[in-house]
Design an enzyme around this catalytic site. Structure first.
Site, PDB file in Angstrom:
ATOM      1  N   SER A  17       0.841  -1.190   0.000  1.00 25.47           N
ATOM      2  CA  SER A  17       0.000   0.000   0.000  1.00 25.47           C
ATOM      3  C   SER A  17       0.886   1.253   0.000  1.00 25.47           C
ATOM      4  CB  SER A  17      -0.956  -0.052   1.194  1.00 25.47           C
ATOM      5  OG  SER A  17      -2.019   0.836   1.029  1.00 25.47           O
ATOM      6  N   ASP A  29      -8.657  -6.002  -4.732  1.00 28.83           N
ATOM      7  CA  ASP A  29      -8.289  -4.720  -4.142  1.00 28.83           C
ATOM      8  C   ASP A  29      -9.040  -3.571  -4.818  1.00 28.83           C
ATOM      9  OD1 ASP A  29      -6.974  -2.450  -3.171  1.00 28.83           O
ATOM     10  OD2 ASP A  29      -5.046  -3.467  -3.071  1.00 28.83           O
ATOM     11  N   HIS A  84      -8.201  -5.106  -0.124  1.00 29.84           N
ATOM     12  CA  HIS A  84      -6.974  -4.411   0.282  1.00 29.84           C
ATOM     13  C   HIS A  84      -6.526  -4.763   1.697  1.00 29.84           C
ATOM     14  CE1 HIS A  84      -3.945  -1.329  -0.333  1.00 29.84           C
ATOM     15  NE2 HIS A  84      -4.199  -0.882   0.878  1.00 29.84           N
TER      16      HIS A  84
END
Lengths: 349, 349
Positions: free
Chosen positions: A141, A296, A325
């Site tokens: 991320s 995601d 995610h």
């Protein structure tokens, strides 16, 4: 400054601090007496060729990376590698709005970019450890955004790169999404333009942000299968939103999250090439493994795949946690199995 | 009551009003002097066998259905069918928080469900037009939720059903998402628990809601390709968020949107069978065409497909506008081509 014990070693585990001194930022501003929190595992070999740098994501600290990603059972194995986990700036643990003294405290904390993180991490790696080349830079991320920044800004120093659930340039879709998170906090009158007395005063805005995260960071499959029962031990939708999402963010500092959002929203390695993403990614010499998460909603696989197509020799490995995610946190056992397998493949390359 | 010209014929086009009298709601409450707004196109044949009922979605009114879905160039052709477009209750045009007099005005407007809509529409269709069987019930999003309600609650009356971009039971994922929309409005102090002087007083909350919609109702592909340039004529991301999303919602009434959200969040035909979705959908006798939108983040195709699997003889046709859920508004020419093709196929069945 605010005394927030959430960011103390008692909660975060032991970490060390690297004094950066006055850090001149990309914005031109200077962060005074800047500090980078880090923790190391394993031993740096004599050739200094076995160092792995692990970066952190939004709202996360070194602790989750330590607990989930590093260990003798994992690819990031301290018996083989010297693993350095570094907390991003503004994380609450490294120099951050709540732990920086006046005149740069809270709302006056400078605006940062991902480039500032990597500049600070570069100093940690070279000045403190004398490392000239990293065997691997890995993170998920926002941590993946830092991986891309490393690979483009310091190609000669990055032997391997593994951006997980991240893109090299923030999508316009996510720029809008992150703004909804920001507005959830800043619309709370108790946020008071960053001058609150305690993080708990901003609980309403933080709770709204937590729910927006809940709606976007977990996949529709996660909800459809009510996986909060099996993987999180929650009894209902409300129990999940309150007991996981709100509870997760409640102890955190609102300005910390806003500082990170600002960076998240603007991450873009193409600025190293005048906005030309293909040219910027074309400069990467690291063996790169692009690792999107299948469900995601932030960094969808098709966007990660487009990045991979611009990186010389990059491999694409899609990880399959159906959570979306938030699968990054390793709730699903199969997630780390896949991450370890792909990272081992990359480290063997 | 609030005088909001947005809901007047000057903006919404000509519509008629059906007086329902006192409508007893599923909650047990009564909506006094209830009114249903509708507009018709074409002529009801002598056998009363050519009637098509068209329902409306969240924030939408009969006007967009008239402008985009109905016409001699479309499957919903007034030269062949008697097309009735009906505004859902709480839409701003039918009986709604802002147009209902005290003591049921604004914050005191009763709580509604999708079942109340269909009960009111049933009276319109049977009492006003004497129709005993509808050739087709069709609608998108919340309109599709009404289609499912019709097909399950009145199987003998629905010859064909076409729920577009909708599911028969709201997913838990969407329940969380809709709550973020609700909180964006209700967290605005000027909303004042529903007692504002003008809708514009709640502009901050409405703007936040518009941005959350922007982040979720359009696909990542829409953003990646910057399709606001080609299909909406906007020049930038900010121009799109301000000039399309905020501008779209700005004239609307906050309590109207909250009323609709309440219904949207709770739509569930399984309540007709004690919570057993398979039993409820198994009662459908209509020829049903389930029509998800390929990139829909609200009602993803895999959820619609699951519904189709529970409906006897249902056909599944996935529409492909890359915009995602907002593709419903027909911005992309290929969208209505597909809708018309599939509806024509269904009407010929």
């Amino acid at each position: 400054m605010i005394e927030n014990t959430f960011y103390s070693p008692a909660v975060q585990g032991e970490f060390k601090t690297f004094e950066l001194g006055d850090l001149v930022l990309a914005s031109g501003e200077t962060l005074r007496s800047a500090k980078l929190a880090y923790r190391t595992f394993g031993t740096l070999n004599a050739e200094k060729s076995n160092a792995i740098l692990v970066t952190t994501w939004f709202s996360g600290t070194g602790k989750v990376m330590q607990d989930v990603y590093v260990g003798t059972a994992h690819a990031l194995d301290p018996e083989r590698y010297f693993v350095v986990i570094v907390d991003q700036l503004g994380s609450g643990v490294s120099s951050s709005p709540q732990n920086t003294p006046p005149p740069q405290s809270m709302a006056k904390f400078p605006t940062l970019g991902i480039g500032d993180d990597v500049a600070a991490q570069h100093r940690l790696v070279t000045e403190l450890f004398g490392i000239e080349r990293l065997a691997l830079v890995v993170g998920g991320s926002m941590g993946g955004q830092q991986v891309y920044e490393w690979a483009v800004a310091h190609p000669a120093m990055v032997e391997r790169a593994a951006p997980i659930a991240a893109t090299a340039r923030i999508s316009l879709h996510q720029r809008v999404f992150v703004e909804t998170l920001r507005e959830a906090i800043t619309s709370d009158p108790h946020w008071n333009k960053g001058w609150y007395g305690t993080n708990l005063a901003v609980r309403d805005g933080m709770d709204r942000m937590a729910r927006i995260m809940a709606a976007h960071a977990w996949s529709s499959e996660f909800y459809q299968d009510e996986r909060w029962r099996s993987i999180l031990g929650m009894s209902s939708l409300d129990d999940f939103v309150n007991g996981v999402m709100k509870a997760y963010f409640e102890p955190m500092d609102p300005n910390v999250l806003l500082c990170e959002m600002h960076k998240w929203q603007r991450a873009d390695v193409s600025r190293h090439a005048g906005g030309d993403l293909a040219t910027a990614l074309g400069r990467i010499t690291a063996k790169t493994m692009v690792m999107p998460i299948s469900h995601d909603g932030f960094f969808p696989p098709h966007e990660c795949e487009a990045d991979a197509g611009l990186i010389p020799g990059a491999r694409l490995r899609v990880i399959n946690p159906t959570e979306g995610h938030m699968g990054l946190s390793g709730f699903e056992p199969r997630y780390m199995e896949q991450v370890d397998k792909y990272l081992a493949e990359l480290l063997a390359a």
